[in-house]
Design an enzyme around this catalytic site. Sequence first.
Site, PDB file in Angstrom:
ATOM      1  N   GLU A  95       0.839  -1.227  -0.053  1.00  0.00           N
ATOM      2  CA  GLU A  95       0.059  -0.068   0.221  1.00  0.00           C
ATOM      3  C   GLU A  95       0.762   1.248   0.031  1.00  0.00           C
ATOM      4  OE1 GLU A  95      -3.417   0.189  -0.321  1.00  0.00           O
ATOM      5  OE2 GLU A  95      -3.729  -1.938  -0.530  1.00  0.00           O
ATOM      6  N   SER A 374     -39.897 -28.549 -16.176  1.00  0.00           N
ATOM      7  CA  SER A 374     -41.296 -28.052 -16.615  1.00  0.00           C
ATOM      8  C   SER A 374     -41.900 -27.112 -15.915  1.00  0.00           C
ATOM      9  CB  SER A 374     -42.270 -29.289 -16.372  1.00  0.00           C
ATOM     10  OG  SER A 374     -42.190 -30.490 -17.294  1.00  0.00           O
TER      11      SER A 374
END
Length: 767
Positions: A95, A374
């Site tokens: 960082e 279905s």
Amino acid sequence: MANKKIKKRKLNIYRLAFFLLCVALLIAGGTGIGLVFASVRDMPVLNPSVLESGASTMIYDKDGNLVTQIGIKNSVPVDLKEVPEHVRNAFLAIEDPGFYEHHGISLRGIARAAWSDITSRSIREGGSTITQQLVKISFLSPERTLKRKIQEVILAFQVERRYTKDEILEMYLNNIYLGEGAYGIQAAAQTYFGKNVGELELEEAALLGGLPQAPSAYSPYRDPQAALERRNTVLDSMARRGFIDESQAKKAKAREIKLETKEPAERQYPYPYFLDYVTDKLIEKYGEAEVFKGGLKVYTSLDQKIQQAAEAAMARNANFPPSKTDANGLLQPQGAVVVLDPHTGYIKALVGGREHTQKRQWNRATQATRQPGSAFKPIAAYGPAIEYKGMGPASVVDDIPVKYGSYEPKNYDGRYRGLITLRTALTHSVNVAAVKLLADSVGIDAAVRFASGLGINLDPSVHGASMALGGLHNGVSPLQMAGAYAAFANQGVYIEPTAIVKVEKQDGVILDQPVPKHHQAMKATTAYLVTDMLKSVVQSGTGSGAQIGRPAAGKTGTTDDGKDIWFVGYTPELVAAVWIGYDQPAAMPQAYGGTYPARIWREIMSKALSNEPVKDFPRPSGLITATVDGKSGLLPGPNTPGDALVTDLFAEGTVPSETDNVHVFMEVCAASGQLPNEYCPDRVIKPLIKLPYSVPSFVEDFNQRAPKEYCTLHGPGAARNQPGPANQLNPAIPGTTGPQPDIPTGQTKQPGQENKDKRGSENRRNP
């Protein structure tokens, strides 16, 4: 007088460029000064207490009752001296390697990060210093604007003047969000590894150090591979910056990620799948910092009574096929439930699994897309047939063997019923009828358009006739199915499902009060006709296991070998979708949509509606009742027998105007039922069905079809089969005409099949 020559002055390109540059610099300078002035004027005041505080987000149910809070309660501040050096260095290396040298910002760091990101084509290092990040998460909104960046830089200088480097690093490590609701290094150590920060190993520190850039994207719970690659990037950076040597980095890379999987009892919250879904939606819109530290008040559509009923049903082992535990300690098969109010789109309950034992567990209700079997028939076949083609419950389809290219659909029970109405076909989940309806009447494009109106977007180029049986390229989620069926219950109006009703800031200012997106997906008459047919499914069809003693409509769905089983149904008040299956699809023998999912649906809906008055679905205007011939779908004709009459609902303007043209009276041999020859001793006149195509003999209404062959029981050798004087239709009999069409004999009996509810990629069979 001599002509004077006028010299033309040549354009000096360099002088022009210099002039334009000066103008540009003046404009840019003026704009910059104005932007800086505006940024300073609106800049928040540096408040030391803000660097160390935050507020949890409060989640409320539909009645305004507090359900839980999410956010900084999962934050355990620690002194910097308690943080091991290798943990600090993991964050510094990736960082802000120059943290102890700069004064709040680092031009070299910005350039280095930009170059690293460009060369790697990914976000590998951040451009902001640790001081800037602390300022950003403490004082500023997450928006990416030049004004916010200027404010960030100014505040970073102020923080650097007020605090020492160690104080800044300590505040950063205690406040940075590291995913999974964890703020600060101590909470993250407990969350991911079940240990205190002082116990973290090098590879664990590197994993946490890689999280601030994108906590969700690099979460080892959500994407283990991305987390592993990010951890290794941090280790490489630590070695490159001299925090560790290459051999240490190599050893750390070789170690696997061992995560804490159990949620600590003190951190568990109720209804985790529902609240995970809400949290994810909030983060999408407001960002993690605002959600976990902003003190939001979030009012949801959660109905705790229904949610509790859904969770209880999903936890009951008897509601599932025989279970086993997989390698991750999860029960299999798994399941999911979504319950909606069809009139508002509000999600009343949502359960994404049989238990919630792991952090950020896979939410099968919203994230899993599976084949619907279905249960997709009303969306792909019956709905569009009624909406676009003017068909209705009494329209007729011929359930006989059919083939489309290499695709040959089969009925789940091995039967072929012949000419049947759409209501009968849907009630008993007749696969061939649904496929023929889509392929021969509706068409793929129309079916895709209808599904899109119900929130299910499909690509017509990758779908075919099997779509009628739920053969989808990517599948659908239970939330999508619940939303689609809700439109049938809501007179054709589709409302995008939502769980968030209102969001307020800590001071009561309303941030959002979303109005769910909605549109008329189909005519109200179409929605009612589909609903009325789906009521038959529950009353006497494959969904009879879902009966709850009040009007209900729904559809079962089962794919090949029972790998996915569904029941999606609704009452006038609620709609619910239930799915069961293995996370890695596997067969579930003797498991069908009409068994376990229907059982779960019945249990949830019975409890949810226990105190509600019984009412039926409202019938819209524009519907009439009419009687037609059940074999032709046309008005009864002079030859229509009484047992062929069908009375049903029609949308106005769709009642047929033509009369039955398939029933005829024919003279046949009394013994064989074939056309009589000159040797047949007894002949009878029978009402029969005449169609311009043939059917195999195993079709159930084969004996009702007009024969073509002559009697083989009578005559010389009992084998004569050639025309004679008596082999013509009797023109005196009403409805008879000339010679009949060819009808091959076919098989005498179709090979038996188990009475299963199936659908697969090749052999689609699924009620």
